[in-house]
Scaffold this motif. Sequence first.
Motif, short mmCIF file in Angstrom:
data_model
loop_
_atom_site.label_atom_id
_atom_site.label_comp_id
_atom_site.label_asym_id
_atom_site.label_seq_id
_atom_site.Cartn_x
_atom_site.Cartn_y
_atom_site.Cartn_z
N ALA A 1 5.22 -7.57 -23.63
CA ALA A 1 5.97 -6.22 -23.33
C ALA A 1 5.27 -5.23 -22.49
O ALA A 1 5.56 -4.12 -22.46
CB ALA A 1 6.33 -5.60 -24.56
N GLU A 2 4.08 -5.94 -21.76
CA GLU A 2 3.37 -5.04 -20.76
C GLU A 2 4.28 -5.05 -19.50
O GLU A 2 4.55 -6.12 -18.79
CB GLU A 2 2.09 -5.77 -20.76
N ILE A 3 4.06 -3.93 -18.72
CA ILE A 3 4.83 -3.66 -17.64
C ILE A 3 3.89 -3.35 -16.55
O ILE A 3 2.82 -2.63 -16.69
CB ILE A 3 5.62 -2.40 -17.68
N THR A 4 4.20 -4.29 -15.42
CA THR A 4 3.21 -4.27 -14.09
C THR A 4 3.89 -4.06 -13.10
O THR A 4 5.04 -4.51 -12.76
CB THR A 4 2.27 -5.62 -14.31
N PHE A 5 3.50 -3.44 -11.98
CA PHE A 5 3.99 -3.22 -10.65
C PHE A 5 2.90 -3.88 -9.61
O PHE A 5 2.02 -3.80 -9.43
CB PHE A 5 4.01 -1.87 -10.26
N TYR A 6 3.85 -4.75 -9.14
CA TYR A 6 2.96 -5.73 -8.15
C TYR A 6 3.37 -5.44 -6.89
O TYR A 6 4.72 -5.17 -6.26
CB TYR A 6 3.28 -7.25 -8.25
N MET A 7 2.52 -5.15 -5.68
CA MET A 7 2.89 -4.69 -4.46
C MET A 7 2.16 -5.58 -3.31
O MET A 7 0.93 -6.00 -3.53
CB MET A 7 2.62 -3.38 -4.26
N LYS A 8 2.84 -5.89 -2.42
CA LYS A 8 2.16 -6.49 -1.19
C LYS A 8 2.78 -6.00 0.03
O LYS A 8 3.88 -5.37 0.10
CB LYS A 8 2.35 -8.16 -1.10
N GLY A 9 2.13 -6.00 1.17
CA GLY A 9 2.49 -5.44 2.50
C GLY A 9 1.32 -5.91 3.81
O GLY A 9 0.41 -6.32 3.48
N ALA A 10 1.71 -5.07 4.64
CA ALA A 10 0.71 -5.04 5.87
C ALA A 10 -0.51 -4.36 5.44
O ALA A 10 -0.56 -3.31 4.83
CB ALA A 10 1.35 -4.41 7.00
N ASP A 11 -1.57 -4.78 6.06
CA ASP A 11 -2.66 -4.52 5.73
C ASP A 11 -3.12 -2.95 6.07
O ASP A 11 -3.77 -2.20 5.33
CB ASP A 11 -3.95 -5.28 6.65
N VAL A 12 -2.42 -2.60 7.10
CA VAL A 12 -2.62 -1.02 7.59
C VAL A 12 -1.88 -0.10 6.59
O VAL A 12 -2.28 0.93 6.39
CB VAL A 12 -2.04 -0.84 9.03
N ALA A 13 -0.87 -0.79 5.80
CA ALA A 13 -0.08 0.06 4.83
C ALA A 13 -0.78 0.03 3.61
O ALA A 13 -0.79 1.03 2.75
CB ALA A 13 1.33 -0.54 4.67
N MET A 14 -1.35 -1.23 3.15
CA MET A 14 -2.10 -1.30 2.08
C MET A 14 -3.52 -0.77 1.91
O MET A 14 -3.93 -0.41 0.91
CB MET A 14 -2.10 -2.89 1.38
N SER A 15 -4.16 -0.43 3.02
CA SER A 15 -5.46 0.01 2.99
C SER A 15 -5.56 1.34 2.59
O SER A 15 -6.70 1.57 1.76
CB SER A 15 -6.01 0.12 4.20
N SER A 16 -4.62 2.05 2.72
CA SER A 16 -4.53 3.65 1.78
C SER A 16 -4.19 3.40 0.27
O SER A 16 -4.34 4.45 -0.16
CB SER A 16 -3.77 4.42 2.70
N ILE A 17 -4.02 2.22 -0.25
CA ILE A 17 -3.28 2.49 -1.49
C ILE A 17 -4.29 1.60 -2.52
O ILE A 17 -4.54 2.50 -3.57
CB ILE A 17 -1.95 1.59 -1.56
N VAL A 18 -4.96 0.73 -2.11
CA VAL A 18 -5.81 -0.46 -2.93
C VAL A 18 -7.32 0.43 -2.81
O VAL A 18 -7.38 1.47 -2.00
CB VAL A 18 -6.13 -1.75 -2.28
N GLN A 19 -7.91 -0.14 -3.96
CA GLN A 19 -9.36 0.52 -3.89
C GLN A 19 -9.99 -0.04 -2.91
O GLN A 19 -10.15 -1.03 -2.27
CB GLN A 19 -10.05 -0.13 -5.16
#
Length: 205
Positions: free
Chosen positions: A173-191
């Motif tokens: 019952a664990e809820i997870t949010f997966y995301m993928k995208g362009a490197d320029v967009a993900m760089s400000s989101i990921v660690q």
Amino acid sequence: MVTLQGFVGPWYRNLFRFLLLFSYIIPISLRVNLDMGKAAYGWMVMRDESIPGTVVRTSTIPEELGRLVYLLTDKTGTLTRNEMVFKRLHLGTVSYGTDTMDEIQGHVRASCPQVALVQWTESVGLTLVSRDLASVQLRTPSGQVLTYSLLQTFPFTSESKRMGVIVRDESTAEITFYMKGADVAMSSIVQYNDWLEEEVTRGVG
């Protein structure tokens, strides 16, 4: 001819006669010359050593090139011949490349990035069993089948340059949010990682 004969007598009749005769001759010859020029220009484009492999499929290429102001292309399909080469995988703070995973090196897959990911994960043991609008089933290397319910899907947009999905593991019952995208967009989101800026700069360059 009218000028040489002088504007005497019914000169307007002679002028109309010459216009009527040459109205059939000039456009046809001009059209032939234009078509020959287009064919010669297309041949020169295909023979240009600075753009090898160029194929001219229409004689209107001079007019089309002359009207170009902006040239917009996509990154997959048109420029990659519908082929995707899986070279590197980033999971959180870990980067798997050709130096750490030999299976990734030279892994050529179909044009769709999702298909390439699914086929690569299958090659390392995680197999997609089924997928519909409501759920996804995966088989682990140990043979266990994991079922996930799709709660929400966020499609890719040109503004966000990313896409995501919210899933629920039916066993925990664990809820997870997966995301993928362009490197320029993900760089400000990921660690932040020490190699992240280098990868983004390499992708932009």
